[in-house]
Design an enzyme around this catalytic site. Structure first.
Site, mmCIF file in Angstrom:
data_model
loop_
_atom_site.group_PDB
_atom_site.id
_atom_site.type_symbol
_atom_site.label_atom_id
_atom_site.label_comp_id
_atom_site.label_asym_id
_atom_site.label_seq_id
_atom_site.Cartn_x
_atom_site.Cartn_y
_atom_site.Cartn_z
ATOM 1 N N GLY A 36 0.869 -1.235 0.165
ATOM 2 C CA GLY A 36 0.044 -0.029 0.029
ATOM 3 C C GLY A 36 0.912 1.250 0.068
ATOM 4 N N CYS B 292 2.352 2.998 2.436
ATOM 5 C CA CYS B 292 3.625 3.228 3.315
ATOM 6 C C CYS B 292 4.664 2.632 2.660
ATOM 7 C CB CYS B 292 3.450 2.441 4.583
ATOM 8 S SG CYS B 292 4.810 2.437 5.450
ATOM 9 N N GLY C 233 -4.180 17.002 1.545
ATOM 10 C CA GLY C 233 -4.995 16.222 2.252
ATOM 11 C C GLY C 233 -5.114 14.770 1.724
ATOM 12 N N ASP D 193 -6.205 3.964 7.317
ATOM 13 C CA ASP D 193 -6.619 5.144 6.887
ATOM 14 C C ASP D 193 -8.288 5.207 6.490
ATOM 15 O OD1 ASP D 193 -4.047 5.771 7.472
ATOM 16 O OD2 ASP D 193 -3.886 6.683 5.406
ATOM 17 N N HIS E 16 24.200 10.286 28.637
ATOM 18 C CA HIS E 16 24.708 11.340 27.994
ATOM 19 C C HIS E 16 25.806 11.124 27.044
ATOM 20 C CE1 HIS E 16 26.907 15.273 28.200
ATOM 21 N NE2 HIS E 16 28.080 14.704 28.069
HETATM 22 C C1 LIG Z 1 4.174 10.806 1.001
HETATM 23 C C2 LIG Z 1 3.636 10.273 2.513
HETATM 24 C C3 LIG Z 1 4.499 9.936 3.394
HETATM 25 C C4 LIG Z 1 3.918 9.404 4.702
HETATM 26 N N1 LIG Z 1 4.754 9.169 5.807
HETATM 27 C C5 LIG Z 1 4.362 8.431 6.693
HETATM 28 C C6 LIG Z 1 5.194 8.442 7.897
HETATM 29 O O1 LIG Z 1 6.568 8.731 7.879
HETATM 30 N N2 LIG Z 1 4.781 7.672 9.059
HETATM 31 C C7 LIG Z 1 3.554 7.281 9.140
HETATM 32 O O2 LIG Z 1 3.266 6.791 9.982
HETATM 33 N N3 LIG Z 1 2.642 7.471 7.987
HETATM 34 C C8 LIG Z 1 3.076 8.056 6.731
HETATM 35 N N4 LIG Z 1 2.235 8.177 5.910
HETATM 36 C C9 LIG Z 1 0.928 7.875 5.975
HETATM 37 C C10 LIG Z 1 0.934 6.237 5.702
HETATM 38 O O3 LIG Z 1 1.548 5.875 4.612
HETATM 39 C C11 LIG Z 1 -0.593 5.824 5.739
HETATM 40 O O4 LIG Z 1 -1.315 6.142 6.929
HETATM 41 C C12 LIG Z 1 -0.700 4.249 5.788
HETATM 42 O O5 LIG Z 1 0.027 3.530 4.632
HETATM 43 C C13 LIG Z 1 -1.966 3.920 5.904
HETATM 44 O O6 LIG Z 1 -2.023 2.509 5.770
HETATM 45 P P1 LIG Z 1 -3.375 1.563 5.192
HETATM 46 O O7 LIG Z 1 -3.109 0.042 5.985
HETATM 47 O O8 LIG Z 1 -4.594 2.321 6.142
HETATM 48 O O9 LIG Z 1 -3.692 1.885 3.692
HETATM 49 P P2 LIG Z 1 -2.703 1.788 2.540
HETATM 50 O O10 LIG Z 1 -1.213 1.592 2.834
HETATM 51 O O11 LIG Z 1 -3.097 3.019 1.774
HETATM 52 O O12 LIG Z 1 -3.097 0.420 1.663
HETATM 53 C C14 LIG Z 1 -4.260 0.089 1.311
HETATM 54 C C15 LIG Z 1 -4.439 -0.693 0.165
HETATM 55 O O13 LIG Z 1 -5.700 -0.993 -0.313
HETATM 56 C C16 LIG Z 1 -5.696 -1.209 -1.806
HETATM 57 N N5 LIG Z 1 -6.869 -1.178 -2.130
HETATM 58 C C17 LIG Z 1 -7.578 -0.069 -1.966
HETATM 59 N N6 LIG Z 1 -8.979 -0.097 -2.644
HETATM 60 C C18 LIG Z 1 -9.006 -1.705 -2.946
HETATM 61 C C19 LIG Z 1 -9.886 -2.451 -3.619
HETATM 62 N N7 LIG Z 1 -11.393 -1.894 -3.679
HETATM 63 N N8 LIG Z 1 -9.726 -3.516 -3.915
HETATM 64 C C20 LIG Z 1 -8.656 -3.993 -3.645
HETATM 65 N N9 LIG Z 1 -7.480 -3.117 -3.048
HETATM 66 C C21 LIG Z 1 -7.832 -2.164 -2.710
HETATM 67 C C22 LIG Z 1 -4.798 -0.033 -2.224
HETATM 68 O O14 LIG Z 1 -4.198 -0.341 -3.441
HETATM 69 C C23 LIG Z 1 -3.481 -0.140 -1.035
HETATM 70 O O15 LIG Z 1 -2.629 -1.131 -1.487
HETATM 71 C C24 LIG Z 1 2.834 8.800 4.657
HETATM 72 C C25 LIG Z 1 1.682 9.043 3.700
HETATM 73 C C26 LIG Z 1 2.179 9.609 2.690
HETATM 74 C C27 LIG Z 1 1.233 9.827 1.391
#
Ligand SMILES: Cc1cc2nc3c(=O)[nH]c(=O)nc-3n(C[C@H](O)[C@H](O)[C@H](O)COP(=O)(O)OP(=O)(O)OC[C@H]3O[C@@H](n4cnc5c(N)ncnc54)[C@H](O)[C@@H]3O)c2cc1C
Length: 458
Positions: free
Chosen positions: A41, A43, A266, A307, A440
């Site tokens: 995903g 991350c 956002g 998320d 330290h």
């Molecule tokens: C540039 C950037 C930097 C970031 N840096 C940080 C950080 O340093 N530290 C931190 O904690 N967080 C960070 N984040 C936030 C973090 O990446 C997300 O909060 C986290 O990846 C969310 O994980 P998740 O498991 O909710 O979903 P995701 O990792 O988004 O995974 C969701 C998956 O579901 C799949 N999917 C969606 N809909 C469907 C469907 N209908 N059928 C099949 N598959 C589907 C998608 O393809 C995806 O692979 C960052 C985000 C961004 C954009």
């Protein structure tokens, strides 16, 4: 069409789906894990991992330019090879994704489906020609960059965090729309790679959920690196200008003319194309799936993690969601979302580590509080490293001695914050921190000193 029944279906292989598949299969259940794009995903592929790999390259470039400050001589000017930076970043992401794929492939009773999943009913999901059923369905569909409905946005070719990852040229001038966590990390790293960078933020200050002095300190860190920041920028609009893009905004005397525009304003949950209405799963007005404290949706047998449920926007919150669901389902352990303490980091350099309440939130709560603060100029380790921008602050309840929150903006702030966070989980009073002997020389070494010198929050 193939119809198949599993014990559980997991939609989305982000930060919660794969570990949950691991626990469920280990408990003897058959699991269909469905991913429409890349395993891991946001991350692993377009978020934390690739950006932090690039932040590391940016730090190396920055330090090399400051080599003389440390008495180190370079034989020539510092060069930045963006192709090599991207290749390194790609390798970090690809290796992590490969490891995850191997782990999933090795899970007994887990079938990985590649494709877009959509509900047909509360216990049936379609993926291409496959119709999958299960009594338990877990949603881990994450989110994507929001595209604001601003004039001209459809006429330009803009970047998001995802397309930034494919960019193979260094922007001459990157205009970043948005002045929050994701935007500021990109702004600083590209400035350090050598791009001209302009940040345009509609609020009167950067990262508006932080305390005002934290926002101001981060602004000065960025401005010190010749990043142009426009605050209070309303009426943003875009127009093509030859090969460039003109960004007009109310606070700007002249438009910012960028070679590239990054939209970082956002995130939107990936819930609009899931067929949630067919299952009867409730979403709020922003599209987040409504869940209770144990991540159950409005439909029995369907859970939402990460998320897509709006309870967090981080990898650690998504992973913690998995832990909560697994604990409740498999361990007879009633863990809850409300057990967790807010914590996160901003990976600028220096980074900001945060846990618990901000000073503004403490004031708003109306409680009697104590506060202690110290600038990095008075932290030995920061002075030794030549990295004295930022400060740290601890807040405690004056009546109960409970630790309320902490901000560490300074070298290693993303790590140092954990010593306060864990004390908060342990419900230890501030005196525990005040009496601790830290090592330290370290940035965290001064946290007990600050805790000894607390003053009433005026
Ligand atoms: C540039 C950037 C930097 C970031 N840096 C940080 C950080 O340093 N530290 C931190 O904690 N967080 C960070 N984040 C936030 C973090 O990446 C997300 O909060 C986290 O990846 C969310 O994980 P998740 O498991 O909710 O979903 P995701 O990792 O988004 O995974 C969701 C998956 O579901 C799949 N999917 C969606 N809909 C469907 C469907 N209908 N059928 C099949 N598959 C589907 C998608 O393809 C995806 O692979 C960052 C985000 C961004 C954009």
């Amino acid at each position: 069409m193939t119809a198949k029944t599993f014990d559980a279906i997991i939609i989305g292989a982000g930060q919660a789906g794969p570990p949950l598949a691991g626990r469920l299969t280990a408990a003897g259940m058959s699991v269909a894990l469905i991913e429409r794009k890349l395993v891991g995903g946001t991350c692993v592929n377009t978020g934390c991992m690739p950006t932090k790999a690039m932040v590391a390259s940016a730090y190396a470039a920055h330090l090399a330019r400051r080599a003389a400050d440390y008495g180190v001589t370079l034989s020539g000017p510092v060069g930045v090879d963006y192709t090599a930076i991207k290749a390194r970043k790609d390798k970090v992401s690809n290796d992590a994704r490969g490891n995850l794929e191997s782990w999933i492939a090795g899970m007994d009773r887990c079938t990985l489906y590649r494709g877009h999943a959509r509900f047909e009913s509360a216990n049936t999901v379609r993926v291409g020609d496959d119709l999958l059923s299960a009594e338990k369905i877990f949603l881990n569909t994450g989110g994507r960059a929001s595209v604001p409905d601003l004039p001209g946005v459809d006429d330009i070719s803009f970047l998001t965090n995802a397309s930034m990852m494919d960019l193979d040229v260094l922007p001459r001038h990157l205009v970043v729309i948005g002045g929050s966590y994701i935007s500021l990390e990109f702004a600083q790293m590209f400035r350090r790679f050598g791009s001209q960078v302009t940040v345009i933020e509609k609020s009167p200050r950067l990262i508006g959920r932080e305390d005002e002095d934290v926002s101001a300190a981060i602004l000065s860190i960025l401005v010190n690196e010749d990043i142009t920041v426009h605050l209070g920028a309303g009426d943003i609009s875009f127009a093509r200008k030859g090969n460039d893009i003109a960004v007009t905004f109310s606070a700007g005397k002249a438009p910012a003319i960028g070679s590239h525009v990054l939209l970082a304003v956002g995130r939107t949950p990936n819930t609009d194309d899931l067929g949630l209405d067919k299952a009867g799963v409730e979403v709020d007005k922003r599209g987040f799936i409504v869940v209770d404290d144990q991540l159950r949706t409005s439909v029995p047998g369907i859970w939402a993690m990460g998320d897509c449920n709006g309870k967090g926007a981080f990898t650690h919150t998504s992973y913690n969601d998995y832990e909560i669901v697994a604990a409740n389902l498999l361990d007879n352990d009633p863990r809850r979302v409300s057990d967790r303490i807010e914590a996160y980091a901003l990976y600028t350099d220096p980074p900001l580590g945060r846990c618990g309440m901000t000073e503004a939130a403490v004031r708003k709560s109306g409680r009697r509080a104590l506060v202690g603060q110290r600038p990095m100029t008075r932290v030995g380790r920061a002075v030794e490293k030549g990295e004295t921008q930022g400060f740290m602050r601890i807040l405690a309840d004056a009546d109960t001695n409970e630790i309320l929150g902490c901000s560490v903006l300074g070298p290693g702030g993303d790590e140092a914050i954990h010593c306060v966070l864990d004390l908060m989980y342990a419900k230890a009073p501030i005196s525990t921190l005040a009496r601790a002997m830290h090592i330290h020389p370290n940035v965290s070494e001064l946290l007990p000193t600050i805790a000894q010198e607390l003053k009433p929050l005026a």
